[in-house]
Design a protein around this motif. Structure first.
Motif, PDB file in Angstrom:
ATOM      1  N   ASN A 193       0.819  -1.198   0.000  1.00 18.75           N
ATOM      2  CA  ASN A 193       0.000   0.000   0.000  1.00 18.75           C
ATOM      3  C   ASN A 193       0.860   1.257   0.000  1.00 18.75           C
ATOM      4  O   ASN A 193       0.642   2.184  -0.773  1.00 18.75           O
ATOM      5  N   VAL A 194       1.856   1.287   0.853  1.00 19.40           N
ATOM      6  CA  VAL A 194       2.758   2.430   0.946  1.00 19.40           C
ATOM      7  C   VAL A 194       3.658   2.496  -0.280  1.00 19.40           C
ATOM      8  O   VAL A 194       3.861   3.567  -0.855  1.00 19.40           O
ATOM      9  N   LEU A 195       4.202   1.368  -0.689  1.00 17.41           N
ATOM     10  CA  LEU A 195       5.145   1.348  -1.801  1.00 17.41           C
ATOM     11  C   LEU A 195       4.508   1.848  -3.094  1.00 17.41           C
ATOM     12  O   LEU A 195       5.110   2.632  -3.826  1.00 17.41           O
ATOM     13  N   SER A 196       3.307   1.427  -3.369  1.00 17.40           N
ATOM     14  CA  SER A 196       2.631   1.858  -4.588  1.00 17.40           C
ATOM     15  C   SER A 196       2.449   3.370  -4.611  1.00 17.40           C
ATOM     16  O   SER A 196       2.719   4.028  -5.620  1.00 17.40           O
ATOM     17  N   ARG A 197       2.018   3.927  -3.504  1.00 14.84           N
ATOM     18  CA  ARG A 197       1.850   5.384  -3.432  1.00 14.84           C
ATOM     19  C   ARG A 197       3.200   6.098  -3.492  1.00 14.84           C
ATOM     20  O   ARG A 197       3.326   7.143  -4.127  1.00 14.84           O
ATOM     21  N   PHE A 198       4.193   5.538  -2.830  1.00 11.86           N
ATOM     22  CA  PHE A 198       5.506   6.179  -2.798  1.00 11.86           C
ATOM     23  C   PHE A 198       6.158   6.166  -4.184  1.00 11.86           C
ATOM     24  O   PHE A 198       6.812   7.132  -4.574  1.00 11.86           O
ATOM     25  N   ILE A 199       5.989   5.086  -4.933  1.00  8.33           N
ATOM     26  CA  ILE A 199       6.503   5.046  -6.303  1.00  8.33           C
ATOM     27  C   ILE A 199       5.796   6.105  -7.150  1.00  8.33           C
ATOM     28  O   ILE A 199       6.426   6.792  -7.957  1.00  8.33           O
ATOM     29  N   THR A 200       4.492   6.266  -6.953  1.00  8.37           N
ATOM     30  CA  THR A 200       3.753   7.301  -7.678  1.00  8.37           C
ATOM     31  C   THR A 200       4.301   8.684  -7.352  1.00  8.37           C
ATOM     32  O   THR A 200       4.505   9.510  -8.246  1.00  8.37           O
ATOM     33  N   VAL A 201       4.576   8.943  -6.081  1.00  9.12           N
ATOM     34  CA  VAL A 201       5.153  10.226  -5.675  1.00  9.12           C
ATOM     35  C   VAL A 201       6.520  10.417  -6.338  1.00  9.12           C
ATOM     36  O   VAL A 201       6.810  11.484  -6.897  1.00  9.12           O
ATOM     37  N   PRO A 220      -6.305   5.208  -5.351  1.00  8.33           N
ATOM     38  CA  PRO A 220      -6.795   6.507  -5.817  1.00  8.33           C
ATOM     39  C   PRO A 220      -5.672   7.544  -5.793  1.00  8.33           C
ATOM     40  O   PRO A 220      -4.819   7.524  -4.894  1.00  8.33           O
ATOM     41  N   PRO A 221      -5.635   8.450  -6.754  1.00  5.57           N
ATOM     42  CA  PRO A 221      -4.479   9.336  -6.896  1.00  5.57           C
ATOM     43  C   PRO A 221      -4.443  10.546  -5.965  1.00  5.57           C
ATOM     44  O   PRO A 221      -3.398  11.194  -5.868  1.00  5.57           O
ATOM     45  N   THR A 222      -5.510  10.849  -5.271  1.00 10.53           N
ATOM     46  CA  THR A 222      -5.560  12.098  -4.508  1.00 10.53           C
ATOM     47  C   THR A 222      -4.491  12.175  -3.427  1.00 10.53           C
ATOM     48  O   THR A 222      -3.777  13.170  -3.314  1.00 10.53           O
ATOM     49  N   TYR A 223      -4.356  11.130  -2.613  1.00 11.68           N
ATOM     50  CA  TYR A 223      -3.371  11.164  -1.535  1.00 11.68           C
ATOM     51  C   TYR A 223      -1.946  11.176  -2.088  1.00 11.68           C
ATOM     52  O   TYR A 223      -1.082  11.877  -1.567  1.00 11.68           O
ATOM     53  N   LEU A 251       0.843  13.995  -1.325  1.00 11.50           N
ATOM     54  CA  LEU A 251       2.206  13.670  -0.892  1.00 11.50           C
ATOM     55  C   LEU A 251       3.235  14.261  -1.841  1.00 11.50           C
ATOM     56  O   LEU A 251       4.276  14.775  -1.409  1.00 11.50           O
ATOM     57  N   ALA A 252       2.968  14.212  -3.141  1.00  6.62           N
ATOM     58  CA  ALA A 252       3.903  14.764  -4.121  1.00  6.62           C
ATOM     59  C   ALA A 252       4.013  16.279  -3.982  1.00  6.62           C
ATOM     60  O   ALA A 252       5.105  16.842  -4.122  1.00  6.62           O
ATOM     61  N   ILE A 253       2.896  16.929  -3.688  1.00  4.56           N
ATOM     62  CA  ILE A 253       2.919  18.392  -3.484  1.00  4.56           C
ATOM     63  C   ILE A 253       3.803  18.733  -2.289  1.00  4.56           C
ATOM     64  O   ILE A 253       4.508  19.740  -2.285  1.00  4.56           O
ATOM     65  N   THR A 254       3.788  17.887  -1.273  1.00  7.86           N
ATOM     66  CA  THR A 254       4.641  18.095  -0.104  1.00  7.86           C
ATOM     67  C   THR A 254       6.086  17.704  -0.395  1.00  7.86           C
ATOM     68  O   THR A 254       7.016  18.362   0.071  1.00  7.86           O
ATOM     69  N   ALA A 255       6.287  16.633  -1.161  1.00  4.55           N
ATOM     70  CA  ALA A 255       7.644  16.139  -1.438  1.00  4.55           C
ATOM     71  C   ALA A 255       8.404  17.044  -2.402  1.00  4.55           C
ATOM     72  O   ALA A 255       9.635  17.114  -2.343  1.00  4.55           O
ATOM     73  N   ALA A 272      14.455   8.733   4.104  1.00  2.00           N
ATOM     74  CA  ALA A 272      14.379  10.106   4.611  1.00  2.00           C
ATOM     75  C   ALA A 272      13.120  10.803   4.097  1.00  2.00           C
ATOM     76  O   ALA A 272      12.414  11.473   4.858  1.00  2.00           O
ATOM     77  N   TYR A 273      12.843  10.630   2.816  1.00  2.54           N
ATOM     78  CA  TYR A 273      11.627  11.226   2.256  1.00  2.54           C
ATOM     79  C   TYR A 273      10.379  10.601   2.878  1.00  2.54           C
ATOM     80  O   TYR A 273       9.435  11.307   3.212  1.00  2.54           O
ATOM     81  N   LEU A 274      10.382   9.295   3.011  1.00  3.00           N
ATOM     82  CA  LEU A 274       9.231   8.613   3.589  1.00  3.00           C
ATOM     83  C   LEU A 274       8.989   9.069   5.024  1.00  3.00           C
ATOM     84  O   LEU A 274       7.855   9.366   5.416  1.00  3.00           O
ATOM     85  N   HIS A 275      10.051   9.178   5.813  1.00  7.63           N
ATOM     86  CA  HIS A 275       9.908   9.649   7.189  1.00  7.63           C
ATOM     87  C   HIS A 275       9.394  11.086   7.231  1.00  7.63           C
ATOM     88  O   HIS A 275       8.544  11.427   8.057  1.00  7.63           O
ATOM     89  N   ALA A 276       9.921  11.935   6.367  1.00  7.99           N
ATOM     90  CA  ALA A 276       9.474  13.333   6.339  1.00  7.99           C
ATOM     91  C   ALA A 276       7.996  13.420   5.969  1.00  7.99           C
ATOM     92  O   ALA A 276       7.232  14.165   6.595  1.00  7.99           O
ATOM     93  N   LEU A 277       7.581  12.647   4.973  1.00 12.64           N
ATOM     94  CA  LEU A 277       6.183  12.683   4.553  1.00 12.64           C
ATOM     95  C   LEU A 277       5.252  12.126   5.628  1.00 12.64           C
ATOM     96  O   LEU A 277       4.167  12.671   5.864  1.00 12.64           O
ATOM     97  N   VAL A 278       5.667  11.062   6.283  1.00 12.00           N
ATOM     98  CA  VAL A 278       4.856  10.510   7.376  1.00 12.00           C
ATOM     99  C   VAL A 278       4.747  11.532   8.508  1.00 12.00           C
ATOM    100  O   VAL A 278       3.670  11.744   9.067  1.00 12.00           O
ATOM    101  N   PHE A 279       5.848  12.177   8.838  1.00  7.92           N
ATOM    102  CA  PHE A 279       5.825  13.182   9.898  1.00  7.92           C
ATOM    103  C   PHE A 279       4.878  14.328   9.548  1.00  7.92           C
ATOM    104  O   PHE A 279       4.026  14.719  10.346  1.00  7.92           O
ATOM    105  N   ILE A 280       4.998  14.845   8.336  1.00  9.08           N
ATOM    106  CA  ILE A 280       4.185  15.998   7.923  1.00  9.08           C
ATOM    107  C   ILE A 280       2.704  15.635   7.808  1.00  9.08           C
ATOM    108  O   ILE A 280       1.840  16.405   8.224  1.00  9.08           O
TER     109      ILE A 280
END
Length: 142
Positions: A38-46, A80-83, A87-91, A108-116
């Motif tokens: 679930n996380v990997l698919s979204r993170f690859i999209t970002v 779904p692409p919204t989240y 995340l990409a807008i933040t990254a 590092a990016y994953l930790h920053a995005l989870v934190f934010i």
């Protein structure tokens, strides 16, 4: 109820509860992170949105995800692409400031995005909930 002449005061015990909850969330956020499909698919999209400007997972240095679908010969996230867009807008500013590609420092990016996107709203919700409870309670322990 608090009357208008008495200022609302956050007690030390209430602040400690909020601080303990926030620290607990931080500890569990940054230790033994399990990035599943679930996380990997979204993170690859970002990563693809930031680095290549496309929604397609094709050519991602982060590898593939079992949570992807093929459309017209290209791989896309089944989520779904919204989240992912949020995340990409933040990254994007993080990428611009650091100058480091996402695939060179994915944790590092994953930790920053989870934190934010998870820790900050959680702590804010705890704080605002505490403030709201104080307005509704006469109990001096709150």
């Amino acid at each position: 109820m608090n009357d208008a002449s008495q200022p609302t005061r956050v007690s030390t015990s209430a602040r400690m509860i909020v601080l303990l909850a926030a620290l607990t969330l931080l500890v569990f956020t940054f230790t033994k992170h399990r990035a599943g499909a679930n996380v990997l698919s979204r993170f690859i999209t970002v990563e693809r949105l930031i680095e290549a400007g496309t929604w397609s997972h094709d050519g991602s240095p982060l590898g593939g995800s079992v949570d992807a679908v093929q459309v017209d010969g290209r791989m896309y996230s089944s989520k779904p692409p919204t989240y992912s867009l949020l995340l990409a807008i933040t990254a994007w500013p993080l990428r611009w400031i650091s100058g480091t590609p996402i695939d060179k420092a994915p944790r590092a990016y994953l930790h920053a995005l989870v934190f934010i996107h998870q820790v900050v709203p959680y702590v804010l919700l705890l704080y605002l909930g505490l403030r709201w409870i104080e307005t509704k309670s006469d109990d001096r322990w709150l």
